[in-house]
Scaffold this motif. Structure first.
Motif, mmCIF file in Angstrom:
data_model
loop_
_atom_site.group_PDB
_atom_site.id
_atom_site.type_symbol
_atom_site.label_atom_id
_atom_site.label_comp_id
_atom_site.label_asym_id
_atom_site.label_seq_id
_atom_site.Cartn_x
_atom_site.Cartn_y
_atom_site.Cartn_z
ATOM 1 N N ASP A 19 1.001 -1.065 -0.043
ATOM 2 C CA ASP A 19 0.012 0.256 0.078
ATOM 3 C C ASP A 19 0.914 1.151 0.126
ATOM 4 O OD1 ASP A 19 0.872 0.276 2.497
ATOM 5 O OD2 ASP A 19 -1.023 -0.311 3.564
ATOM 6 N N SER A 20 0.436 2.330 0.406
ATOM 7 C CA SER A 20 1.168 3.669 0.263
ATOM 8 C C SER A 20 2.367 3.700 1.298
ATOM 9 C CB SER A 20 0.243 4.838 0.385
ATOM 10 O OG SER A 20 -0.402 4.651 1.479
ATOM 11 N N ASN A 54 -10.421 -0.682 -0.199
ATOM 12 C CA ASN A 54 -9.289 -1.192 -0.848
ATOM 13 C C ASN A 54 -7.978 -1.135 0.201
ATOM 14 O OD1 ASN A 54 -10.910 -1.718 -2.929
ATOM 15 N ND2 ASN A 54 -9.470 -0.983 -4.553
ATOM 16 N N SER A 55 -7.567 -2.256 0.449
ATOM 17 C CA SER A 55 -6.432 -2.260 1.515
ATOM 18 C C SER A 55 -5.471 -3.732 1.839
ATOM 19 C CB SER A 55 -7.072 -1.991 3.070
ATOM 20 O OG SER A 55 -7.808 -3.027 3.436
ATOM 21 N N ILE A 56 -4.596 -3.744 2.223
ATOM 22 C CA ILE A 56 -3.980 -4.769 2.371
ATOM 23 C C ILE A 56 -4.808 -5.870 3.351
ATOM 24 C CG2 ILE A 56 -2.171 -5.891 3.880
ATOM 25 C CD1 ILE A 56 -0.226 -3.719 2.784
ATOM 26 N N LYS A 203 -0.509 -3.736 -5.820
ATOM 27 C CA LYS A 203 -0.389 -2.393 -4.937
ATOM 28 C C LYS A 203 -2.224 -2.168 -4.840
ATOM 29 C CE LYS A 203 1.253 1.987 -3.932
ATOM 30 N NZ LYS A 203 2.755 2.343 -3.791
ATOM 31 N N VAL A 204 -2.277 -1.720 -3.521
ATOM 32 C CA VAL A 204 -3.741 -1.568 -3.003
ATOM 33 C C VAL A 204 -3.838 -0.240 -2.533
ATOM 34 C CG1 VAL A 204 -4.642 -3.714 -3.100
ATOM 35 C CG2 VAL A 204 -3.708 -2.790 -1.109
ATOM 36 N N LEU A 205 -4.627 0.778 -2.892
ATOM 37 C CA LEU A 205 -4.845 2.047 -2.188
ATOM 38 C C LEU A 205 -6.131 2.405 -1.955
ATOM 39 C CD1 LEU A 205 -2.410 4.053 -4.914
ATOM 40 C CD2 LEU A 205 -1.844 3.525 -2.460
ATOM 41 N N SER A 206 -6.505 3.223 -0.992
ATOM 42 C CA SER A 206 -7.545 3.245 -0.366
ATOM 43 C C SER A 206 -8.467 4.146 -1.613
ATOM 44 C CB SER A 206 -7.785 4.254 0.840
ATOM 45 O OG SER A 206 -7.322 5.457 0.735
#
Length: 484
Positions: A19-20, A54-56, A203-206
């Motif tokens: 993520d970030s 959306n997240s880990i 990669k997952v971002l909010s």
């Protein structure tokens, strides 16, 4: 042990999820997912609902549920409270796991997944629903007419589709950026399972980091920045988001050279728009699917996109009867509270297609939905998706819904930004109409003051127009177009 876990265990030290702020290795992902699956397994739950951005944590929880006997019910974050209640009641969910505190539910415990707190709520007051054997996931169809149906999927069918996608896309160890909500089956299968099965990284971002509020992109620059900074090899988009990238590229944004495969699905995209994208360095490929087939049926991997959706994936058998597409193979198990689907039977998709024989096999072109076909007062049939796809090929954001059932001509409801004048759209309409036969031309239109949305109940989860709801909501407006 399932095939995704087996793949992850091949490279325990590889970073597979980011993520970030943090990165997670295969070993860390499988270890935490196993711990959560053990917790859920001790409860003997038939169905676990979860509603997360959306997240880990979303990916970990989804993977954990593939290791249990409990069915997963992922709820998109843009679902209304009523939609979530309906889905959980229909599926007989016994737990709800959420990234938001819910004051009206009985909390059982909390989970910490790589620094993110999740709340676990007891839903035991809901009646238990008898699920089909092997049900691992329940996804709700768009519900364009009536109530949405709970579509029951096995883990085997989900992984079969993901594996077929790996074979078709053929990107070794891809870097994928999830743009669509993970609660939407398409991103779950094509954006999580397929890249990870290919030895890749996700990669997952909010939603906020990607510039979304609900189902709408409110800050295009945040989305563009995410794509530029992460430099993904692949993306999965719906047409409206593809258009954002096209308009940005036409205004100077440079798509990263890392991009190798951008899949677009959910609604028909014209060959003109696909060609615009390709010319701007967006390697777009149109696909087609439905929930009953675990979201993907076919994918056009040709460099030159002609508007077709390519040949069906390797595990799908197909045929057309009176232009309606029928498919057979490892599809869904059935709908909740209905009869099971027999895998040996042909499933009528409700989509009208043409099938063209090519050197590398058959290719499908989507004409439109069978139930959407308009019959005008002269007895001519026209799929509204045809003029809609052409009218949506503009240099500005636009929504178009074509109407005209039992009328002498077609009309349209149109939304576009205030910066676009009626005269600009009228010139565009004249040009499009010149390319259409007279019965498929839009002769009158009404400008909407605000865009159609999922929250209004006027768009499906895949941003398709819910035509019956729109026709009812705007009945007076549509009738007025024929009284002028």
């Amino acid at each position: 042990m399932n095939m995704l876990v087996e793949q992850l265990q091949k490279s325990p030290e590889q970073v597979v999820l980011l993520d970030s702020e943090k990165s997670i290795t295969s070993a860390e992902l499988t270890t935490r997912a196993t711990e959560i699956s053990d917790l859920i397994g001790t409860q003997q739950l038939s169905c676990v609902a979860f509603r997360l951005d959306n997240s880990i944590a979303w990916v970990v929880l989804d993977l954990a549920l593939t290791m249990t006997d409990s069915a997963a019910l992922p709820l998109p974050t843009f679902f209304t409270h009523a939609q979530c209640e309906f889905a959980m009641h229909k599926a007989g969910a016994q737990w709800l796991i959420s990234d938001q505190a819910e004051s009206n539910l009985a909390m059982l415990t909390t989970l910490n997944i790589f620094g993110q707190t999740l709340w676990v709520y007891d839903l035991q007051g809901l009646r238990t629903t008898e699920l089909f054997p092997d049900t691992q996931k329940i996804t709700f169809t768009s519900g364009s007419t009536g109530e949405p149906k709970g579509c029951c999927l096995s883990l085997s069918s989900q992984f079969t589709v993901a594996s077929s996608l790996c074979e078709r896309v053929a990107l070794p160890a891809p870097k994928h950026l999830c743009v669509l909500p993970l609660g939407v089956l398409l991103e779950n299968i094509a954006g999580i399972y397929a890249p990870l099965l290919s030895g890749g990284q996700v990669k997952v971002l909010s939603a906020e980091e990607l510039g979304f509020i609900g189902s709408q992109v409110f800050d295009h620059q945040l989305l563009l920045n995410a794509i530029t900074q992460y430099e993904p090899n692949s993306l999965v988009l719906v047409p409206e988001i593809l258009k954002i990238l096209i308009l940005a590229a036409e205004q100077g944004w440079l798509p990263p050279k890392s991009l190798q495969f951008v899949a677009v699905g959910g609604a028909l995209v014209s060959s003109q728009m696909l060609n615009r994208a390709s010319a701007l360095g967006i390697p777009v490929h149109q696909g087609y699917g439905l929930s009953e087939a675990c979201s993907v049926v076919s994918l056009n991997t040709d460099v030159e996109q002609d508007g077709s959706v390519g040949k069906p994936l390797a595990h799908i058998q197909f045929k057309a009867i009176d232009n309606e597409l029928y498919i057979r193979g490892p599809l869904f198990l059935g709908y909740l509270n209905e009869q099971p689907h027999d895998e040996t039977h042909w499933y009528a998709t409700g989509d009208l297609v043409t099938i063209e024989q090519r050197d590398l096999g058959s290719s499908l072109s989507i004409i439109g939905r069978k139930k959407h076909v308009l019959i005008n007062s002269f007895g001519r049939n026209v799929s509204p998706e045809w003029p809609e796809s052409l009218l949506q090929n503009t240099s500005w954001p636009i929504q178009v819904v074509v109407c005209g059932e039992a009328r002498a001509f077609l009309s349209a409801l149109v939304w576009m930004p205030q910066t676009i004048s009626d005269e600009q759209f009228e010139q565009h309409l004249i040009k499009v109409n010149q390319s259409l036969p007279d019965y498929a031309r839009v002769l009158r239109w009404h400008r909407l003051s605000k865009p159609l949305s999922i929250e209004q109940g006027l768009l499906s989860n895949n941003i398709r127009p819910k035509r019956a709801a729109i026709a009812d909501f705007y009945a007076d407006v549509i009738n007025g177009l024929y009284l002028q």
